[in-house]
Design an enzyme around this catalytic site. Structure first.
Site, PDB file in Angstrom:
ATOM      1  N   ASN A  49       0.810  -1.222   0.000  1.00  0.00           N
ATOM      2  CA  ASN A  49       0.000   0.000   0.000  1.00  0.00           C
ATOM      3  C   ASN A  49       0.842   1.269   0.000  1.00  0.00           C
ATOM      4  O   ASN A  49       0.352   2.336   0.330  1.00  0.00           O
ATOM      5  CB  ASN A  49      -1.005  -0.016   1.168  1.00  0.00           C
ATOM      6  CG  ASN A  49      -0.336  -0.262   2.501  1.00  0.00           C
ATOM      7  OD1 ASN A  49       0.878  -0.140   2.621  1.00  0.00           O
ATOM      8  ND2 ASN A  49      -1.109  -0.605   3.506  1.00  0.00           N
TER       9      ASN A  49
ATOM     10  N   GLN B  57      -4.393   3.260  18.590  1.00  0.00           N
ATOM     11  CA  GLN B  57      -5.537   3.176  17.674  1.00  0.00           C
ATOM     12  C   GLN B  57      -6.470   2.060  18.116  1.00  0.00           C
ATOM     13  O   GLN B  57      -5.966   0.976  18.404  1.00  0.00           O
ATOM     14  CB  GLN B  57      -5.044   2.931  16.245  1.00  0.00           C
ATOM     15  CG  GLN B  57      -4.343   4.149  15.677  1.00  0.00           C
ATOM     16  CD  GLN B  57      -3.908   4.015  14.223  1.00  0.00           C
ATOM     17  OE1 GLN B  57      -3.359   4.928  13.663  1.00  0.00           O
ATOM     18  NE2 GLN B  57      -4.141   2.871  13.608  1.00  0.00           N
TER      19      GLN B  57
HETATM   20  P1  NDP Z   1      10.205   1.692   3.349  1.00  0.00           P
HETATM   21  O1  NDP Z   1      10.838   0.622   4.180  1.00  0.00           O
HETATM   22  O2  NDP Z   1      10.268   1.610   1.877  1.00  0.00           O
HETATM   23  O3  NDP Z   1      10.802   3.103   3.751  1.00  0.00           O
HETATM   24  C1  NDP Z   1      11.116   3.469   5.032  1.00  0.00           C
HETATM   25  C2  NDP Z   1      12.205   4.516   4.941  1.00  0.00           C
HETATM   26  O4  NDP Z   1      12.371   5.087   6.244  1.00  0.00           O
HETATM   27  C3  NDP Z   1      13.551   3.924   4.527  1.00  0.00           C
HETATM   28  O5  NDP Z   1      14.046   4.703   3.459  1.00  0.00           O
HETATM   29  C4  NDP Z   1      14.375   4.110   5.781  1.00  0.00           C
HETATM   30  O6  NDP Z   1      15.680   4.442   5.519  1.00  0.00           O
HETATM   31  C5  NDP Z   1      13.757   5.324   6.401  1.00  0.00           C
HETATM   32  N1  NDP Z   1      14.135   5.496   7.808  1.00  0.00           N
HETATM   33  C6  NDP Z   1      14.121   4.581   8.787  1.00  0.00           C
HETATM   34  N2  NDP Z   1      14.547   5.144   9.925  1.00  0.00           N
HETATM   35  C7  NDP Z   1      14.844   6.426   9.644  1.00  0.00           C
HETATM   36  C8  NDP Z   1      15.348   7.500  10.400  1.00  0.00           C
HETATM   37  N3  NDP Z   1      15.670   7.337  11.690  1.00  0.00           N
HETATM   38  N4  NDP Z   1      15.536   8.706   9.775  1.00  0.00           N
HETATM   39  C9  NDP Z   1      15.247   8.858   8.456  1.00  0.00           C
HETATM   40  N5  NDP Z   1      14.771   7.856   7.687  1.00  0.00           N
HETATM   41  C10 NDP Z   1      14.578   6.654   8.276  1.00  0.00           C
HETATM   42  O7  NDP Z   1       8.689   1.759   3.857  1.00  0.00           O
HETATM   43  P2  NDP Z   1       7.451   2.514   3.197  1.00  0.00           P
HETATM   44  O8  NDP Z   1       7.921   3.777   2.585  1.00  0.00           O
HETATM   45  O9  NDP Z   1       6.628   1.578   2.395  1.00  0.00           O
HETATM   46  O10 NDP Z   1       6.612   2.821   4.527  1.00  0.00           O
HETATM   47  C11 NDP Z   1       7.114   3.715   5.515  1.00  0.00           C
HETATM   48  C12 NDP Z   1       6.226   3.720   6.736  1.00  0.00           C
HETATM   49  O11 NDP Z   1       4.958   4.270   6.392  1.00  0.00           O
HETATM   50  C13 NDP Z   1       5.893   2.334   7.299  1.00  0.00           C
HETATM   51  O12 NDP Z   1       6.903   1.854   8.140  1.00  0.00           O
HETATM   52  C14 NDP Z   1       4.619   2.608   8.037  1.00  0.00           C
HETATM   53  O13 NDP Z   1       4.910   3.045   9.351  1.00  0.00           O
HETATM   54  C15 NDP Z   1       3.990   3.747   7.265  1.00  0.00           C
HETATM   55  N6  NDP Z   1       2.832   3.277   6.478  1.00  0.00           N
HETATM   56  C16 NDP Z   1       1.596   3.810   6.728  1.00  0.00           C
HETATM   57  C17 NDP Z   1       0.480   3.342   6.070  1.00  0.00           C
HETATM   58  C18 NDP Z   1      -0.870   3.926   6.296  1.00  0.00           C
HETATM   59  O14 NDP Z   1      -1.873   3.293   5.952  1.00  0.00           O
HETATM   60  N7  NDP Z   1      -0.985   5.123   6.823  1.00  0.00           N
HETATM   61  C19 NDP Z   1       0.574   2.239   5.111  1.00  0.00           C
HETATM   62  C20 NDP Z   1       1.939   1.847   4.804  1.00  0.00           C
HETATM   63  C21 NDP Z   1       2.998   2.322   5.512  1.00  0.00           C
HETATM   64  P3  NDP Z   1      16.824   3.385   5.228  1.00  0.00           P
HETATM   65  O15 NDP Z   1      16.144   2.177   4.738  1.00  0.00           O
HETATM   66  O16 NDP Z   1      17.575   4.168   4.209  1.00  0.00           O
HETATM   67  O17 NDP Z   1      17.508   3.182   6.508  1.00  0.00           O
END
Ligand code: NDP
Length: 401
Positions: free
Chosen positions: A147, A314
């Protein structure tokens, strides 16, 4: 044979739908970047139907029962007398969703002696105490990418609706008014604004790509930098820290997972770094923000708008200040559970279960914890520890209704 305990949100108050607004969903085989969509051996549902609520059962009952497993589905997840807490004691697998999270706290994991797999039908496994999962050799898996684009679309919608003051203006129209000055005295154009994302993973990068045609200046901060070619293509400015990015941005969007490193990263101190009148959009996790600090910044005007669909816990208690603070664009947690997204996360859940039962490896990109350590996506994007503290407050939603 396994006992599968599945926690899903309630059906619509008008009952489980018998018809839908549209016939079918667009066809898709791969996500941007090439990852394939879920590839279960079969599915027993019609894509486009409501699968994420209790009667939808993620389309799993026929598959599980025909293989001799037991499926228990409930929405009653909070408090010691909940169905979830009672059924958990002998469950082998828990399936839960971020939209209606069954918090797997250290105390609950200690009671769940048979638990082997905590499966998130969606993305984001912060409702599971990852440290306890590591210590108890429980596999944690989620349906990575299912998603991400759904959420990216929502982020763009929320940025535009805050900056242009859409929701209050809609209220004037709906209530019979024609109050143009009331609507526009808080409305601006997005064009040429500075827009920054904390994290440029699947969602964050998709947001940047979708915003580029609006002729804004784009910024990001992330632990891993994007390829130079992408930075050039989208004309991105990278910031080594979040704190360096906040002061230059008119709009900030949070797109990183919740883990101990990111919990409450938006607080009274960091909000002081924002431009006065900045907009903040958070569809990642409620607990990235200090609830009361955000409410204070909205009351004082330090933030001109806050929108998102994520809260902590939630469901949010009825008196949660984000429900009523001025210029908020909050919704319940819905961005990642459109009918489109449901078809993908239901198929991904089925794929993970098939792998688990057939002794085949779960895709690396779906893994958060395995074999007593962070693994796959979990090793890349999460840190060890527990972010479920305070989740018992979710009981207050029921008590206050
Ligand atoms: P990804 O794993 O593709 O992306 C997460 C990113 O966050 C990675 O690039 C990671 O960096 C970065 N990150 C982690 N820790 C840090 C930090 N301390 N500072 C800066 N960047 C950081 O996941 P998605 O993009 O698919 O999803 C992200 C989040 O969105 C999910 O974990 C979830 O919490 C939320 N979400 C919400 C939904 C909703 O319905 N509202 C649905 C789907 C997701 P790196 O890997 O470079 O370390």
């Amino acid at each position: 044979m396994a006992k599968v305990l599945c926690v899903l949100y309630d059906d619509p108050i008008t009952g489980y739908p018998t018809s839908y607004a549209r016939d079918g969903l667009p066809k898709m085989e791969r996500y941007p970047g090439g990852q394939t969509l879920p590839t279960p051996n079969a599915i027993d549902f019609t894509p486009g139907e409501l699968l994420g609520s209790v009667s939808g059962e993620l389309g799993l009952r026929k598959y599980l029962e025909s293989n001799g497993h037991t499926l228990v589905v409930t929405s009653d997840k909070d408090g010691p007398n909940s169905v979830f807490e009672k059924e958990l004691v002998d469950a082998d697998i828990v399936i839960s969703q971020p939209f209606w999270p069954a918090y797997l706290t250290p105390e609950r994991i200690a009671k769940a002696k048979n638990l082997k797999l905590a499966l998130t039908a969606g993305i984001g496994s912060d409702h599971v105490d990852l440290q306890s999962a590591i210590d108890n050799n429980i596999t944690v898996a989620e349906v990575t990418y299912c998603n991400s684009i759904s959420v990216a679309e929502h982020v763009v919608m929320m940025i535009l609706s805050l900056v242009r003051n859409y929701l209050p203006s809609h209220d004037w129209a709906k209530n019979g008014g024609w109050n143009i000055a009331d609507c526009v005295s808080h409305a601006y154009d997005l064009e040429k604004m500075e827009v920054g994302t904390v994290a440029a993973g699947r969602i964050g990068l998709a947001v940047l790509r979708r915003l580029a045609p609006f002729d804004v200046n784009l910024h990001y901060t992330d632990r891993h930098r994007l390829p130079e070619s992408v930075e050039k293509e989208l004309n991105l400015t990278w910031h080594a820290t979040r704190e360096e990015m906040y002061p230059v941005c008119d709009v900030v969007t949070l797109n990183c997972p919740l883990h101990p490193e990111t919990e409450h990263m938006i607080n009274d101190e960091t909000l002081k770094l924002f431009k006065r009148g900045a907009y903040l959009v958070n569809t990642a996790r409620g607990k990235l923000c200090d609830r009361d600090a955000v409410a204070r910044a909205m009351e004082s005007g330090q933030l001109a708008g806050y929108a998102g669909d994520v809260w902590f816990p939630q469901p949010a208690p009825k008196d949660h200040p984000w429900r009523t603070m001025p210029f908020n664009g909050m919704t319940p947690h819905i961005s990642g559970t459109t009918l489109t997204a449901q078809a993908r996360y239901a198929a991904g859940t089925r794929e993970i279960l098939e792998c688990f039962f057939e002794g085949r490896p779960i895709r690396d990109e779906y893994l958060i914890v395995e074999g007593g350590a962070l693994a796959g996506t979990g090793a890349h994007s999460y840190s060890k520890g527990n972010a479920t503290g305070g989740s018992e407050e979710a009981q207050r939603f029921k008590k206050a209704s």
